[in-house]
Design a protein around this motif. Structure first.
Motif, short mmCIF file in Angstrom:
data_model
loop_
_atom_site.label_atom_id
_atom_site.label_comp_id
_atom_site.label_asym_id
_atom_site.label_seq_id
_atom_site.Cartn_x
_atom_site.Cartn_y
_atom_site.Cartn_z
N ILE A 21 -66.02 -51.07 -87.52
CA ILE A 21 -65.80 -51.50 -86.13
C ILE A 21 -65.69 -53.03 -86.10
O ILE A 21 -66.44 -53.72 -86.81
CB ILE A 21 -66.96 -51.04 -85.21
N VAL A 30 -70.48 -49.43 -90.13
CA VAL A 30 -71.68 -48.84 -89.52
C VAL A 30 -71.88 -47.37 -89.91
O VAL A 30 -72.63 -46.65 -89.25
CB VAL A 30 -71.67 -48.99 -87.97
N HIS A 37 -78.20 -44.75 -84.54
CA HIS A 37 -77.81 -45.47 -83.33
C HIS A 37 -78.45 -44.87 -82.07
O HIS A 37 -78.20 -43.71 -81.76
CB HIS A 37 -76.28 -45.50 -83.18
N GLY A 39 -77.75 -45.14 -79.09
CA GLY A 39 -76.75 -44.71 -78.12
C GLY A 39 -75.95 -43.49 -78.60
O GLY A 39 -75.00 -43.08 -77.93
N ALA A 43 -70.83 -42.74 -79.52
CA ALA A 43 -70.49 -44.07 -78.99
C ALA A 43 -69.81 -44.91 -80.07
O ALA A 43 -68.85 -45.64 -79.80
CB ALA A 43 -71.75 -44.77 -78.48
N LEU A 44 -70.30 -44.79 -81.29
CA LEU A 44 -69.72 -45.56 -82.39
C LEU A 44 -68.39 -44.95 -82.84
O LEU A 44 -67.43 -45.68 -83.10
CB LEU A 44 -70.70 -45.63 -83.57
N VAL A 47 -65.13 -45.93 -80.98
CA VAL A 47 -64.45 -47.19 -81.26
C VAL A 47 -64.25 -47.42 -82.77
O VAL A 47 -63.92 -48.51 -83.20
CB VAL A 47 -65.20 -48.40 -80.63
N GLY A 52 -64.39 -52.94 -81.03
CA GLY A 52 -65.39 -52.34 -80.13
C GLY A 52 -66.13 -53.38 -79.31
O GLY A 52 -67.16 -53.08 -78.70
N ALA A 55 -66.70 -52.45 -75.59
CA ALA A 55 -67.66 -51.34 -75.46
C ALA A 55 -69.08 -51.85 -75.78
O ALA A 55 -70.03 -51.53 -75.07
CB ALA A 55 -67.28 -50.22 -76.41
N PHE A 56 -69.18 -52.64 -76.82
CA PHE A 56 -70.49 -53.16 -77.24
C PHE A 56 -71.10 -54.04 -76.15
O PHE A 56 -72.27 -53.93 -75.82
CB PHE A 56 -70.31 -53.96 -78.54
N VAL A 59 -72.30 -52.34 -72.68
CA VAL A 59 -73.60 -51.68 -72.69
C VAL A 59 -74.74 -52.70 -72.47
O VAL A 59 -75.82 -52.35 -72.01
CB VAL A 59 -73.78 -50.91 -74.02
N ALA A 65 -80.49 -55.48 -81.04
CA ALA A 65 -79.28 -54.77 -81.46
C ALA A 65 -78.35 -55.72 -82.20
O ALA A 65 -77.73 -55.38 -83.21
CB ALA A 65 -78.59 -54.16 -80.26
N ARG A 137 -71.25 -47.14 -66.71
CA ARG A 137 -70.87 -46.58 -68.00
C ARG A 137 -72.03 -45.82 -68.62
O ARG A 137 -71.89 -44.73 -69.12
CB ARG A 137 -70.45 -47.74 -68.91
N LEU A 138 -73.22 -46.45 -68.52
CA LEU A 138 -74.40 -45.79 -69.05
C LEU A 138 -74.63 -44.47 -68.33
O LEU A 138 -74.93 -43.46 -68.93
CB LEU A 138 -75.64 -46.69 -68.88
N ARG A 141 -72.19 -41.92 -69.55
CA ARG A 141 -72.53 -41.43 -70.89
C ARG A 141 -73.70 -40.46 -70.81
O ARG A 141 -73.75 -39.45 -71.48
CB ARG A 141 -72.94 -42.60 -71.79
C1 HEM Z 1 -71.76 -51.33 -83.98
C2 HEM Z 1 -72.93 -51.81 -83.83
C3 HEM Z 1 -73.97 -51.35 -82.87
C4 HEM Z 1 -75.30 -51.51 -83.04
C5 HEM Z 1 -76.00 -52.18 -84.23
C6 HEM Z 1 -75.96 -50.92 -81.89
C7 HEM Z 1 -77.31 -50.88 -81.69
C8 HEM Z 1 -77.94 -50.37 -80.58
C9 HEM Z 1 -79.33 -50.46 -80.30
C10 HEM Z 1 -80.39 -51.12 -81.19
C11 HEM Z 1 -79.55 -49.86 -79.12
C12 HEM Z 1 -80.92 -49.71 -78.39
C13 HEM Z 1 -80.92 -50.59 -77.13
C14 HEM Z 1 -80.79 -52.05 -77.45
O1 HEM Z 1 -81.62 -52.58 -78.24
O2 HEM Z 1 -79.85 -52.69 -76.92
C15 HEM Z 1 -78.30 -49.36 -78.65
C16 HEM Z 1 -78.12 -48.65 -77.48
C17 HEM Z 1 -76.92 -48.20 -77.04
N1 HEM Z 1 -75.70 -48.40 -77.63
FE1 HEM Z 1 -75.35 -49.39 -79.33
N2 HEM Z 1 -75.03 -50.42 -81.04
C18 HEM Z 1 -73.79 -50.66 -81.60
C19 HEM Z 1 -72.57 -50.35 -81.07
C20 HEM Z 1 -72.37 -49.66 -79.91
C21 HEM Z 1 -71.09 -49.37 -79.35
C22 HEM Z 1 -69.74 -49.82 -79.93
C23 HEM Z 1 -71.30 -48.65 -78.26
C24 HEM Z 1 -70.20 -48.11 -77.41
C25 HEM Z 1 -70.30 -47.83 -76.18
C26 HEM Z 1 -72.74 -48.49 -78.08
C27 HEM Z 1 -73.39 -47.81 -77.08
C28 HEM Z 1 -74.74 -47.79 -76.86
C29 HEM Z 1 -75.37 -47.14 -75.74
C30 HEM Z 1 -74.68 -46.32 -74.66
C31 HEM Z 1 -76.74 -47.41 -75.84
C32 HEM Z 1 -77.81 -47.00 -74.85
C33 HEM Z 1 -78.57 -45.85 -75.31
C34 HEM Z 1 -79.65 -45.52 -74.31
O3 HEM Z 1 -80.37 -46.45 -73.87
O4 HEM Z 1 -79.78 -44.34 -74.00
N3 HEM Z 1 -73.36 -49.15 -79.12
N4 HEM Z 1 -77.33 -49.69 -79.54
#
Ligand code: HEM
Length: 204
Positions: A21, A30, A37, A39, A43-44, A47, A52, A55-56, A59, A65, A137-138, A141
């Motif tokens: 990504i 990833v 992940h 999310g 979600a990954l 994209v 991404g 999208a990243f 959120v 993160a 968006r959240l 989802r």
């Molecule tokens: C590619 C690297 C990514 C990493 C390392 C990553 C990491 C994380 C982490 C650690 C969280 C927990 C909340 C926070 O600390 O912010 C999270 C939540 C989330 N991520 Fe990612 N993320 C990535 C990409 C994405 C992408 C591209 C999307 C696309 C929409 C996405 C969608 C979400 C969503 C929807 C949550 C919320 C989950 C919830 O609270 O129920 N993430 N992500």
């Protein structure tokens, strides 16, 4: 030095066995993070093989993160394929003055946003954030994976890097206005004095 990886190469990695990504012009593998992940892997995968960034950012990922993300970096896009990321609201407000824009844009937490003045970017605080596209968006989802929900318009506390204190505007007059006004007053005073002297002389 960063390995240069083109978008064409990234596109080839969009299956579950290899997910690359692009986020903010850097390329991340990833694949090993799919299951971890928070999310969800979908979600990954949505994209995978693409940019991404939007999208990243939509959120509103935490600083944690962003730290985790660093572990998966495998390279960067070539200069000619790099793009400047703008939040949706930044695109709309681009024509406004920078300080006015960032005070109105709840999404301007990203240091990458060129619309946020540099000094504002350095301040960090918490700000209440609700009703934004990313909250929607959240919600969407969540609904997708858990079925229809009754939304209560949640308000999310998120970290932002810009607290915008409106800058004081320096009062600006017309260019050189003050010096021409000074000369006009002096000329008028001179004329009055001369007139007075002439009048006195004639009266004698
Ligand atoms: C590619 C690297 C990514 C990493 C390392 C990553 C990491 C994380 C982490 C650690 C969280 C927990 C909340 C926070 O600390 O912010 C999270 C939540 C989330 N991520 Fe990612 N993320 C990535 C990409 C994405 C992408 C591209 C999307 C696309 C929409 C996405 C969608 C979400 C969503 C929807 C949550 C919320 C989950 C919830 O609270 O129920 N993430 N992500």
């Amino acid at each position: 030095m960063d390995k240069i990886i083109t978008l064409e190469e990234v596109k080839k990695h969009r299956r579950k066995n290899s997910v690359w990504i692009v986020i903010h012009n850097d390329v991340y593998d990833v694949t090993s993070y799919l299951e971890e992940h928070p999310g969800g892997e979908d979600a990954l995968l949505e994209v995978a093989g693409q940019d991404g960034t939007q999208a990243f950012e939509d959120v509103g990922h935490s600083d944690d993160a962003r730290e985790i993300l660093k572990k998966f970096k495998i390279g960067s896009l070539p200069v000619e394929q790099k793009s400047t990321f703008l939040h949706t609201c930044c695109k709309v407000k681009r024509k406004q003055s920078r300080s006015q824009h960032s005070s109105e844009c709840s999404m301007c937490s990203s240091v990458s946003c060129p619309n946020v003045p540099h000094t504002d970017k350095e301040e960090k605080t918490w700000r209440t954030f609700d009703g934004s596209p990313s909250s929607d968006r959240l919600d969407r989802r969540y609904e997708k994976s858990n079925g229809p929900t009754l939304s209560t318009s949640p308000s999310v506390e998120r970290r932002v890097q810009s607290v915008v204190v409106p800058r004081e505007r320096r009062p600006r007059g017309p260019p050189c206005g003050s010096s021409s006004l000074k000369w006009a007053v002096l000329a008028l005073a001179g004329a009055i004095v001369i007139g007075f002297v002439i009048k006195k002389a004639l009266a004698k």
